[in-house]
Design an enzyme around this catalytic site. Structure first.
Site, PDB file in Angstrom:
ATOM      1  N   ASP A  13      33.234 -37.743 -27.556  1.00 22.42           N
ATOM      2  CA  ASP A  13      31.839 -38.009 -27.189  1.00 22.42           C
ATOM      3  C   ASP A  13      31.075 -38.239 -28.485  1.00 22.42           C
ATOM      4  O   ASP A  13      31.560 -37.930 -29.578  1.00 22.42           O
ATOM      5  CB  ASP A  13      31.255 -36.805 -26.430  1.00 22.42           C
ATOM      6  CG  ASP A  13      29.770 -36.986 -26.129  1.00 22.42           C
ATOM      7  OD1 ASP A  13      29.379 -38.076 -25.679  1.00 22.42           O
ATOM      8  OD2 ASP A  13      28.987 -36.046 -26.374  1.00 22.42           O
ATOM      9  N   SER A  14      29.846 -38.717 -28.336  1.00 19.26           N
ATOM     10  CA  SER A  14      28.990 -38.915 -29.503  1.00 19.26           C
ATOM     11  C   SER A  14      28.606 -37.583 -30.154  1.00 19.26           C
ATOM     12  O   SER A  14      28.174 -37.566 -31.296  1.00 19.26           O
ATOM     13  CB  SER A  14      27.725 -39.659 -29.083  1.00 19.26           C
ATOM     14  OG  SER A  14      27.079 -38.951 -28.043  1.00 19.26           O
ATOM     15  N   TYR A  45      24.437 -42.154 -29.739  1.00 20.53           N
ATOM     16  CA  TYR A  45      24.949 -43.489 -29.458  1.00 20.53           C
ATOM     17  C   TYR A  45      23.983 -44.246 -28.531  1.00 20.53           C
ATOM     18  O   TYR A  45      24.003 -45.468 -28.484  1.00 20.53           O
ATOM     19  CB  TYR A  45      26.309 -43.411 -28.750  1.00 20.53           C
ATOM     20  CG  TYR A  45      27.497 -43.047 -29.618  1.00 20.53           C
ATOM     21  CD1 TYR A  45      27.351 -42.582 -30.929  1.00 20.53           C
ATOM     22  CD2 TYR A  45      28.788 -43.173 -29.111  1.00 20.53           C
ATOM     23  CE1 TYR A  45      28.471 -42.251 -31.692  1.00 20.53           C
ATOM     24  CE2 TYR A  45      29.905 -42.857 -29.869  1.00 20.53           C
ATOM     25  CZ  TYR A  45      29.745 -42.392 -31.159  1.00 20.53           C
ATOM     26  OH  TYR A  45      30.858 -42.077 -31.910  1.00 20.53           O
ATOM     27  N   GLY A  46      23.191 -43.494 -27.797  1.00 19.85           N
ATOM     28  CA  GLY A  46      22.381 -44.086 -26.711  1.00 19.85           C
ATOM     29  C   GLY A  46      21.355 -45.084 -27.176  1.00 19.85           C
ATOM     30  O   GLY A  46      20.876 -45.904 -26.395  1.00 19.85           O
ATOM     31  N   CYS A  76      31.714 -39.892 -23.157  1.00 26.30           N
ATOM     32  CA  CYS A  76      30.341 -40.320 -23.410  1.00 26.30           C
ATOM     33  C   CYS A  76      30.027 -41.525 -22.518  1.00 26.30           C
ATOM     34  O   CYS A  76      30.789 -42.497 -22.495  1.00 26.30           O
ATOM     35  CB  CYS A  76      30.239 -40.716 -24.884  1.00 26.30           C
ATOM     36  SG  CYS A  76      28.658 -41.400 -25.358  1.00 26.30           S
ATOM     37  N   ASN A  77      28.933 -41.433 -21.793  1.00 26.51           N
ATOM     38  CA  ASN A  77      28.572 -42.543 -20.896  1.00 26.51           C
ATOM     39  C   ASN A  77      28.283 -43.818 -21.677  1.00 26.51           C
ATOM     40  O   ASN A  77      28.686 -44.911 -21.284  1.00 26.51           O
ATOM     41  CB  ASN A  77      27.344 -42.166 -20.068  1.00 26.51           C
ATOM     42  CG  ASN A  77      27.651 -41.090 -19.060  1.00 26.51           C
ATOM     43  OD1 ASN A  77      27.850 -41.371 -17.889  1.00 26.51           O
ATOM     44  ND2 ASN A  77      27.706 -39.836 -19.497  1.00 26.51           N
ATOM     45  N   THR A  78      27.563 -43.679 -22.810  1.00 26.32           N
ATOM     46  CA  THR A  78      27.204 -44.859 -23.595  1.00 26.32           C
ATOM     47  C   THR A  78      28.463 -45.507 -24.169  1.00 26.32           C
ATOM     48  O   THR A  78      28.617 -46.733 -24.132  1.00 26.32           O
ATOM     49  CB  THR A  78      26.234 -44.468 -24.728  1.00 26.32           C
ATOM     50  OG1 THR A  78      25.172 -43.676 -24.190  1.00 26.32           O
ATOM     51  CG2 THR A  78      25.665 -45.689 -25.400  1.00 26.32           C
ATOM     52  N   GLU A 155      19.547 -30.324 -25.250  1.00 26.58           N
ATOM     53  CA  GLU A 155      20.070 -29.726 -26.489  1.00 26.58           C
ATOM     54  C   GLU A 155      19.207 -28.547 -26.914  1.00 26.58           C
ATOM     55  O   GLU A 155      19.700 -27.562 -27.463  1.00 26.58           O
ATOM     56  CB  GLU A 155      20.141 -30.778 -27.595  1.00 26.58           C
ATOM     57  CG  GLU A 155      21.164 -31.840 -27.265  1.00 26.58           C
ATOM     58  CD  GLU A 155      21.840 -32.466 -28.470  1.00 26.58           C
ATOM     59  OE1 GLU A 155      21.474 -32.145 -29.614  1.00 26.58           O
ATOM     60  OE2 GLU A 155      22.756 -33.276 -28.246  1.00 26.58           O
ATOM     61  N   CYS A 186      24.710 -39.504 -17.899  1.00 32.20           N
ATOM     62  CA  CYS A 186      24.636 -39.097 -19.303  1.00 32.20           C
ATOM     63  C   CYS A 186      25.193 -37.684 -19.377  1.00 32.20           C
ATOM     64  O   CYS A 186      24.930 -36.862 -18.489  1.00 32.20           O
ATOM     65  CB  CYS A 186      23.186 -39.139 -19.776  1.00 32.20           C
ATOM     66  SG  CYS A 186      22.968 -38.468 -21.440  1.00 32.20           S
ATOM     67  N   THR A 187      25.946 -37.435 -20.440  1.00 31.42           N
ATOM     68  CA  THR A 187      26.602 -36.131 -20.588  1.00 31.42           C
ATOM     69  C   THR A 187      25.633 -34.955 -20.503  1.00 31.42           C
ATOM     70  O   THR A 187      26.016 -33.862 -20.101  1.00 31.42           O
ATOM     71  CB  THR A 187      27.274 -36.064 -21.971  1.00 31.42           C
ATOM     72  OG1 THR A 187      26.327 -36.509 -22.959  1.00 31.42           O
ATOM     73  CG2 THR A 187      28.511 -36.910 -22.013  1.00 31.42           C
ATOM     74  N   HIS A 188      24.383 -35.178 -20.914  1.00 30.12           N
ATOM     75  CA  HIS A 188      23.432 -34.071 -21.010  1.00 30.12           C
ATOM     76  C   HIS A 188      22.741 -33.727 -19.694  1.00 30.12           C
ATOM     77  O   HIS A 188      22.222 -32.634 -19.525  1.00 30.12           O
ATOM     78  CB  HIS A 188      22.361 -34.400 -22.043  1.00 30.12           C
ATOM     79  CG  HIS A 188      22.850 -34.390 -23.461  1.00 30.12           C
ATOM     80  ND1 HIS A 188      23.893 -35.179 -23.890  1.00 30.12           N
ATOM     81  CD2 HIS A 188      22.436 -33.680 -24.534  1.00 30.12           C
ATOM     82  CE1 HIS A 188      24.105 -34.954 -25.183  1.00 30.12           C
ATOM     83  NE2 HIS A 188      23.233 -34.055 -25.597  1.00 30.12           N
TER      84      HIS A 188
HETATM   85  N1  DGL Z   1      26.742 -38.722 -24.915  1.00 30.39           N
HETATM   86  C1  DGL Z   1      25.690 -39.689 -24.657  1.00 30.39           C
HETATM   87  C2  DGL Z   1      25.899 -40.283 -23.258  1.00 30.39           C
HETATM   88  O1  DGL Z   1      26.502 -39.699 -22.388  1.00 30.39           O
HETATM   89  C3  DGL Z   1      24.305 -39.066 -24.796  1.00 30.39           C
HETATM   90  C4  DGL Z   1      23.907 -38.750 -26.220  1.00 30.39           C
HETATM   91  C5  DGL Z   1      23.830 -39.956 -27.128  1.00 30.39           C
HETATM   92  O2  DGL Z   1      22.875 -40.758 -27.033  1.00 30.39           O
HETATM   93  O3  DGL Z   1      24.746 -40.122 -27.918  1.00 30.39           O
HETATM   94  O4  DGL Z   1      25.440 -41.372 -23.015  1.00 30.39           O
END
Ligand code: DGL
Length: 265
Positions: A13-14, A45-46, A76-78, A155, A186-188
């Site tokens: 993941d990012s 990454y987003g 990571c979704n992005t 976070e 999104c992971t968060h």
């Molecule tokens: N992990 C990213 C996602 O799921 C979220 C955090 C980021 O922007 O890197 O898209």
């Protein structure tokens, strides 16, 4: 059924967010050895361009491949939205992303085919969820929305009470009553489930891609259990160790990760 197989499940993941996917994997497949890489030096990454996210994803995958992988999860979704196809074409192991499992889970839940999906600016702009939902749910009406402020809230641990509720209301309040399913792309966002449910009401089903992805990994490995008994190895790598890392990581993983190693990928 094939026999037991060597090799680890690699997850990247990012940053720390992919630990929600790892947590779901540990719950569902407790015997599988795992190796996690959080690219904490280059997060987020987003907000980055597709080319940059693809480049970062390639270096992350290359690093994890040195750890005897049997399968790679792009948690990571992005990164999934921008780089999954490239990684699937290039890597010698199966690669699973978070977008398709999330779309399939939404397909199983929706009754009205009016679906919402939320994610980072990059994920939403890529159209990856919109395409996956259109494929999984013919005739779906999809509302896609970037909700960037939800990442720092998760976070920071501001996941309950007035502040997240107001932010979620601002992003999603107008969707109340018009969708029956919302994909947390999104992971968060799974950490903000309560605030999102408060705003949208109990009639909107929330799809947690972390759970759906762990189920997809289980399917992919069906009939090929991990070799050996005993406690499986669980390794954690990050590209930077930010201040408060253990505390923030624990929010996503459910506990402070065991020995975290810093690497330069
Ligand atoms: N992990 C990213 C996602 O799921 C979220 C955090 C980021 O922007 O890197 O898209």
């Amino acid at each position: 059924m094939q026999g037991a197989t060597m090799g680890k499940i690699g997850v990247f993941d990012s940053g720390v967010g992919g630990l929600t996917v790892l947590h779901a994997l540990h719950r569902r497949l407790p015997a599988e050895p795992t190796v996690y890489l959080g690219d904490t030096a280059r997060v987020p990454y987003g907000t980055k361009s597709p080319d940059t996210v693809i480049r970062y994803s390639r270096t992350n995958a290359r690093f994890l491949l040195q750890h005897d992988l049997r399968l790679l999860v792009v948690a990571c979704n992005t990164a999934t939205a921008h780089a999954l196809e490239a990684l699937q074409a290039e890597l010698p192991v199966p690669v699973i992303g978070v977008v398709e499992p999330g779309a399939r889970a939404a397909a199983a839940l929706t009754r009205t085919r009016r679906i919402g999906v939320i994610g980072t600016a990059g994920t939403i702009a890529s159209g990856a969820y919109q395409r996956a939902l259109a494929q999984a749910i013919p005739g779906a009406e999809v509302v896609a929305r970037a909700c960037p402020l939800l990442v720092p809230l998760a976070e920071e641990g501001w996941t309950e009470g007035e502040v997240p509720r107001l932010v979620v209301e601002r992003y999603l309040g107008d969707l109340r009553g018009s969708i029956d399913t919302l994909v947390l792309g999104c992971t968060h966002y799974p950490l903000l489930k309560e605030a999102i449910a408060d705003v949208l009401g109990p009639q909107v089903a929330l799809v947690d891609s972390a759970e759906a992805t762990a189920a997809a990994v289980e399917d992919a490995l069906r009939g090929r259990p991990a070799a050996g008994g005993g406690t499986p190895t669980r390794r954690y790598f990050v590209t930077d160790v930010p201040a408060r890392f253990p505390e923030i990581a624990a929010r996503f993983l459910g506990h402070v990760p065991e020995a975290v190693e810093q690497v330069d990928v």
